[in-house]
Design a protein around this motif. Structure first.
Motif, short mmCIF file in Angstrom:
data_model
loop_
_atom_site.label_atom_id
_atom_site.label_comp_id
_atom_site.label_asym_id
_atom_site.label_seq_id
_atom_site.Cartn_x
_atom_site.Cartn_y
_atom_site.Cartn_z
N VAL A 1 0.85 -1.18 0.00
CA VAL A 1 0.00 0.00 0.00
C VAL A 1 0.89 1.24 0.00
CG1 VAL A 1 -1.92 -1.15 1.13
CG2 VAL A 1 -0.20 0.00 2.52
N SER A 2 0.31 2.35 -0.41
CA SER A 2 1.06 3.59 -0.58
C SER A 2 1.60 4.10 0.75
CB SER A 2 0.16 4.65 -1.22
OG SER A 2 0.81 5.90 -1.26
N GLN A 3 2.86 4.57 0.71
CA GLN A 3 3.53 5.05 1.92
C GLN A 3 3.55 6.57 2.03
OE1 GLN A 3 7.41 3.15 2.48
NE2 GLN A 3 6.76 1.46 1.18
N ASN A 4 3.12 7.25 0.99
CA ASN A 4 3.13 8.72 1.04
C ASN A 4 2.15 9.25 0.00
OD1 ASN A 4 4.50 8.49 -1.45
ND2 ASN A 4 6.49 8.63 -0.45
N ALA A 5 1.99 10.57 -0.02
CA ALA A 5 1.02 11.18 -0.93
C ALA A 5 1.45 11.09 -2.38
CB ALA A 5 0.82 12.64 -0.53
N ALA A 6 2.72 10.78 -2.63
CA ALA A 6 3.18 10.58 -4.00
C ALA A 6 2.83 9.19 -4.53
CB ALA A 6 4.69 10.79 -4.08
N GLY A 7 2.33 8.31 -3.65
CA GLY A 7 1.91 6.98 -4.08
C GLY A 7 3.03 5.97 -4.13
N GLY B 1 -10.17 0.70 1.90
CA GLY B 1 -9.69 -0.56 1.35
C GLY B 1 -9.92 -1.70 2.31
N ASP B 2 -9.73 -2.92 1.81
CA ASP B 2 -9.90 -4.10 2.64
C ASP B 2 -8.76 -5.06 2.35
OD1 ASP B 2 -10.46 -5.39 0.21
OD2 ASP B 2 -12.61 -5.05 0.44
N GLY B 3 -8.84 -6.25 2.93
CA GLY B 3 -7.76 -7.20 2.79
C GLY B 3 -7.51 -7.66 1.37
N ALA B 4 -8.47 -7.48 0.47
CA ALA B 4 -8.29 -7.92 -0.91
C ALA B 4 -7.59 -6.87 -1.76
CB ALA B 4 -9.64 -8.27 -1.52
N THR B 5 -7.82 -5.59 -1.45
CA THR B 5 -7.27 -4.53 -2.28
C THR B 5 -6.18 -3.73 -1.57
OG1 THR B 5 -9.00 -3.00 -1.53
CG2 THR B 5 -9.46 -4.29 -3.51
N GLY B 6 -5.94 -4.05 -0.33
CA GLY B 6 -4.97 -3.28 0.44
C GLY B 6 -5.68 -2.28 1.31
N ARG B 7 -5.41 -2.29 2.61
CA ARG B 7 -6.04 -1.34 3.52
C ARG B 7 -4.94 -0.59 4.24
NH1 ARG B 7 -8.35 -5.16 8.43
NH2 ARG B 7 -6.35 -6.03 9.09
N GLY B 8 -5.30 0.56 4.78
CA GLY B 8 -4.29 1.40 5.38
C GLY B 8 -3.53 2.16 4.31
N GLY B 9 -2.35 2.64 4.67
CA GLY B 9 -1.57 3.41 3.72
C GLY B 9 -2.03 4.85 3.64
N ILE B 10 -1.38 5.60 2.76
CA ILE B 10 -1.67 7.02 2.54
C ILE B 10 -2.20 7.20 1.13
CG2 ILE B 10 -0.65 9.33 2.39
CD1 ILE B 10 1.39 8.40 4.51
N THR B 11 -3.39 7.76 1.00
CA THR B 11 -4.00 7.91 -0.32
C THR B 11 -3.18 8.87 -1.17
OG1 THR B 11 -6.18 7.56 0.67
CG2 THR B 11 -6.11 8.51 -1.54
N PRO B 12 -2.74 8.44 -2.35
CA PRO B 12 -2.01 9.36 -3.24
C PRO B 12 -2.88 10.55 -3.62
CG PRO B 12 -1.73 7.09 -3.95
CD PRO B 12 -2.80 7.08 -2.90
N ARG B 13 -2.25 11.68 -3.83
CA ARG B 13 -3.01 12.89 -4.12
C ARG B 13 -3.75 12.83 -5.45
NH1 ARG B 13 1.55 15.81 -1.67
NH2 ARG B 13 0.85 16.59 0.36
N ASP B 14 -3.33 11.99 -6.37
CA ASP B 14 -4.01 11.92 -7.65
C ASP B 14 -5.10 10.85 -7.67
OD1 ASP B 14 -2.38 9.72 -7.56
OD2 ASP B 14 -1.56 9.95 -9.57
N VAL B 15 -5.40 10.26 -6.51
CA VAL B 15 -6.48 9.30 -6.39
C VAL B 15 -7.63 9.98 -5.67
CG1 VAL B 15 -7.27 7.14 -5.40
CG2 VAL B 15 -4.98 7.30 -6.43
N ILE B 16 -8.78 10.02 -6.31
CA ILE B 16 -9.94 10.69 -5.72
C ILE B 16 -10.81 9.64 -5.05
CG2 ILE B 16 -12.00 12.07 -6.20
CD1 ILE B 16 -10.55 13.20 -8.62
N ALA B 17 -11.04 9.80 -3.75
CA ALA B 17 -11.89 8.85 -3.01
C ALA B 17 -13.32 8.97 -3.52
CB ALA B 17 -11.82 9.14 -1.52
#
Length: 350
Positions: free
Chosen positions: A119-125, A333-349
């Protein structure tokens, strides 16, 4: 915005099970260490060749693309230890010196894909991170601890599992320490039971300027969760304190400071902590819900090519514990797609 108890079930008895341990009981044992055999290293070499022969981009490599006939079974065992056992494992003897950085990155990624979902570790993805001194300091609100050579007090990261692979050690310092979150919790319960419920309240954690446009610059989350028969802890005092720079965040109460002081005291005590030698070729894997970790400050070499360099993965376990939505704040997110992490800025929730 008053502090509230976000998870109503409070564990008021000592936590039990293999996740409750004390450092001195493990110090003279290697039950938490996996030393790779020559045959297992040969499997890494063969898997690396497979990836190269197929010209696969690193981020598209999955477990099937990185075949590990016997080591794969060891990694399944490790995943179980991370979630259902003591919560950490130290893998040693990865021959990083004879691989180039690109090859080591592929091997680390391949090992990680056998364990879970990056999963993403920072806002840069960034999914594969680099822990090294960039000359920045924590006085800059956009800096995070891994970008400095300063001491990192006991804390957790924002994923199920943290993986750290040492490519080069520092000239001095940078000692890693781990401690059982449940053991610390039990000690808080024994010494100051009136403070335990405070862990379950909504607390505020600085996002260090990594929020997306329009999002709040902090998380509003509990520090403890008792859910599905499991205790999960998150803690980062630096972020709990730096978030106070925002006027709309409730001020820390004296009892909050007493709680944080007690956690720091207990986690740093020789009675609870386990100090690790973390040398080139070592891979530390730990469950952030079950283990706190810390790093001492360090001095580095003058030559850039000799300076400390650690690769990092944040992983979502495929069979990780159930957690209520409130534990993750805005992370999705969930266990299938990855949960936690930092949402990248170019990903819109959505």
């Amino acid at each position: 915005m008053a502090a509230t108890t976000s998870v109503t079930t409070v564990l008021r008895r000592p936590c039990t099970g293999p996740a409750v341990w004390q450092g001195p009981s493990l110090a003279d044992s290697e039950e938490w260490v996996l030393r790779l055999s020559p045959a297992q290293i040969g499997e890494l070499d063969a898997a690396l060749r497979t990836v190269r022969e197929r010209s696969l981009p690193l981020l598209r490599v999955n477990a099937g693309d990185f075949p590990l006939p016997t080591l794969g079974g060891e990694l399944e065992r490790i995943a179980d230890v991370l979630e259902n056992g003591r919560g950490f494992v130290l893998v040693k003897s990865i021959p990083v010196q004879r691989y180039g950085e690109a090859a080591v990155s592929t091997i680390f990624w391949g090992l990680g894909r056998h364990l879970g979902i990056p999963v993403s570790q920072n806002a840069a993805g960034h999914l594969l991170g680099h822990v090294r001194d960039t000359g920045r300091t924590m006085t800059d609100p956009a800096t995070r601890g891994y970008q400095t050579r300063a001491r990192l007090p006991f804390h957790t990261d924002g994923s199920d599992v943290l993986g750290l692979l040492c490519l080069r050690a520092a000239r001095s310092g940078a000692r890693l320490t781990v401690v059982s979150s449940a053991a610390v919790y039990n000690a808080v319960l024994a010494r100051r039971p009136e403070l335990v419920e405070r862990l379950y309240r909504t607390h505020f954690l600085d996002r260090r300027e990594e929020q997306a446009p329009g999002e709040r610059p902090y998380w509003a989350v509990p520090l403890a969760c008792w859910y599905g028969g499991r205790l999960s802890i998150r803690y980062n005092r630096c972020y709990l304190e730096s978030v106070q720079r925002f006027a709309d965040v409730p001020r820390l109460e004296p009892a909050d400071v007493e709680l944080f002081d007690l956690i720091d005291e207990l986690a740093g005590s020789p009675e609870f902590r386990l100090d690790l030698d973390f040398a080139a070729g070592d891979l530390l894997l730990l469950n952030n819900h079950a283990v706190l970790h810390a790093r001492t400050a360090y001095e580095d070499f003058a030559e850039p090519e000799r300076q400390r360099h650690v690769l990092r993965l944040w992983l979502a376990l495929r069979h990780g514990r159930q957690l209520p939505p409130s534990f993750w704040g805005n992370a999705r997110g969930d266990g299938a797609t990855g949960r936690g992490g930092i949402t990248p800025r170019d990903v819109i929730a959505t």
